[in-house]
Design a protein around this motif. Structure first.
Motif, PDB file in Angstrom:
ATOM      1  N   UNK A  46       0.839  -1.207   0.000  1.00 30.14           N
ATOM      2  CA  UNK A  46       0.000   0.000   0.000  1.00 30.14           C
ATOM      3  C   UNK A  46       0.871   1.253   0.000  1.00 30.14           C
ATOM      4  N   UNK A  47       1.919   1.297   0.818  1.00 33.08           N
ATOM      5  CA  UNK A  47       2.818   2.461   0.852  1.00 33.08           C
ATOM      6  C   UNK A  47       3.516   2.648  -0.497  1.00 33.08           C
ATOM      7  N   UNK A  48       3.948   1.549  -1.099  1.00 29.34           N
ATOM      8  CA  UNK A  48       4.584   1.648  -2.415  1.00 29.34           C
ATOM      9  C   UNK A  48       3.617   2.258  -3.431  1.00 29.34           C
ATOM     10  N   UNK A  49       2.394   1.758  -3.446  1.00 27.98           N
ATOM     11  CA  UNK A  49       1.401   2.252  -4.404  1.00 27.98           C
ATOM     12  C   UNK A  49       1.122   3.735  -4.150  1.00 27.98           C
ATOM     13  N   UNK A  50       1.092   4.122  -2.898  1.00 28.90           N
ATOM     14  CA  UNK A  50       0.835   5.529  -2.554  1.00 28.90           C
ATOM     15  C   UNK A  50       1.941   6.450  -3.062  1.00 28.90           C
ATOM     16  N   UNK A  51       3.157   5.928  -3.230  1.00 29.62           N
ATOM     17  CA  UNK A  51       4.293   6.760  -3.635  1.00 29.62           C
ATOM     18  C   UNK A  51       4.580   6.725  -5.129  1.00 29.62           C
ATOM     19  N   UNK A  52       3.979   5.792  -5.851  1.00 27.82           N
ATOM     20  CA  UNK A  52       4.263   5.652  -7.285  1.00 27.82           C
ATOM     21  C   UNK A  52       3.771   6.893  -8.028  1.00 27.82           C
ATOM     22  N   UNK A  53       4.637   7.405  -8.905  1.00 31.00           N
ATOM     23  CA  UNK A  53       4.236   8.590  -9.673  1.00 31.00           C
ATOM     24  C   UNK A  53       4.588   8.482 -11.154  1.00 31.00           C
ATOM     25  N   UNK A  54       4.832   7.267 -11.625  1.00 29.58           N
ATOM     26  CA  UNK A  54       5.181   7.057 -13.034  1.00 29.58           C
ATOM     27  C   UNK A  54       4.104   6.212 -13.711  1.00 29.58           C
ATOM     28  N   UNK A  55       3.655   6.649 -14.863  1.00 33.15           N
ATOM     29  CA  UNK A  55       2.595   5.947 -15.586  1.00 33.15           C
ATOM     30  C   UNK A  55       2.913   4.466 -15.837  1.00 33.15           C
ATOM     31  N   UNK A  57       4.616   2.375 -14.102  1.00 33.23           N
ATOM     32  CA  UNK A  57       4.478   1.613 -12.861  1.00 33.23           C
ATOM     33  C   UNK A  57       3.016   1.451 -12.472  1.00 33.23           C
ATOM     34  N   UNK A  58       2.235   2.502 -12.645  1.00 30.61           N
ATOM     35  CA  UNK A  58       0.801   2.410 -12.338  1.00 30.61           C
ATOM     36  C   UNK A  58       0.153   1.431 -13.304  1.00 30.61           C
ATOM     37  N   UNK A  59       0.544   1.465 -14.569  1.00 31.60           N
ATOM     38  CA  UNK A  59       0.013   0.525 -15.561  1.00 31.60           C
ATOM     39  C   UNK A  59       0.315  -0.917 -15.134  1.00 31.60           C
ATOM     40  N   UNK A  60       1.547  -1.161 -14.682  1.00 32.53           N
ATOM     41  CA  UNK A  60       1.933  -2.493 -14.240  1.00 32.53           C
ATOM     42  C   UNK A  60       1.132  -2.902 -13.006  1.00 32.53           C
ATOM     43  N   UNK A  91      -1.625   9.981 -11.548  1.00 29.90           N
ATOM     44  CA  UNK A  91      -0.797   9.951 -12.764  1.00 29.90           C
ATOM     45  C   UNK A  91      -1.616   9.848 -14.050  1.00 29.90           C
ATOM     46  N   UNK A  92      -2.945   9.849 -13.880  1.00 29.30           N
ATOM     47  CA  UNK A  92      -3.852   9.782 -15.036  1.00 29.30           C
ATOM     48  C   UNK A  92      -3.570   8.546 -15.890  1.00 29.30           C
TER      49      UNK A  92
END
Length: 141
Positions: A46-55, A57-60, A91-92
């Protein structure tokens, strides 16, 4: 024990440079769902997901966890789902995948019929077992 190790890893994640998250998440790619299932490891995810800011990574994350929203909710991992939603908005990227997963989990018709569903879910907070046993009278954050 597990709890103190989880807290330490959460602190490490908080201190990480966002650029360092890509290799870490990539190394956990096929294990993310299983880690979410674990009582303490899910907080680190959850903390990792909260900090992700690259498209990418969010896609993955959406590819790995989006189809499993139902399981995440069954395991009482709404915090992970909420973090995914916040990342998608931030990150849309990945909003459609997450909405499909949420709609499927909630057995709701097409996401286009419920355009406010994801924004509404993002307002939710985690509910304690005591609140659930008390009839779900928790307040929205």
């Amino acid at each position: 024990g597990d709890v103190s190790g989880s807290h330490m890893l959460e602190a490490v994640v908080e201190a990480m440079n966002p650029d360092e998250m890509a290799p870490l998440l990539e190394s956990m790619r096929k294990s993310l769902l299983q880690l979410c299932r674990q009582r303490t490891a899910n907080h680190v995810i959850q903390r990792l997901v909260e900090r992700v800011n690259a498209k990418p990574l969010v896609r993955m994350l959406m590819q790995e966890l989006g189809p499993s929203v139902s399981e995440l909710l069954q395991w009482n991992r709404a915090g992970v789902v909420k973090a995914l939603g916040e990342a998608a908005v931030r990150v849309k990227e990945g909003q459609a995948e997450l909405m499909r997963g949420v709609c499927s989990a909630l057995n709701v018709a097409a996401p286009s019929h419920h355009p406010r569903l994801l924004p509404s879910l993002l307002l939710l907070r985690e509910v304690t077992d005591e609140e659930l046993e008390g009839g779900g009278r928790g307040q929205v954050a």
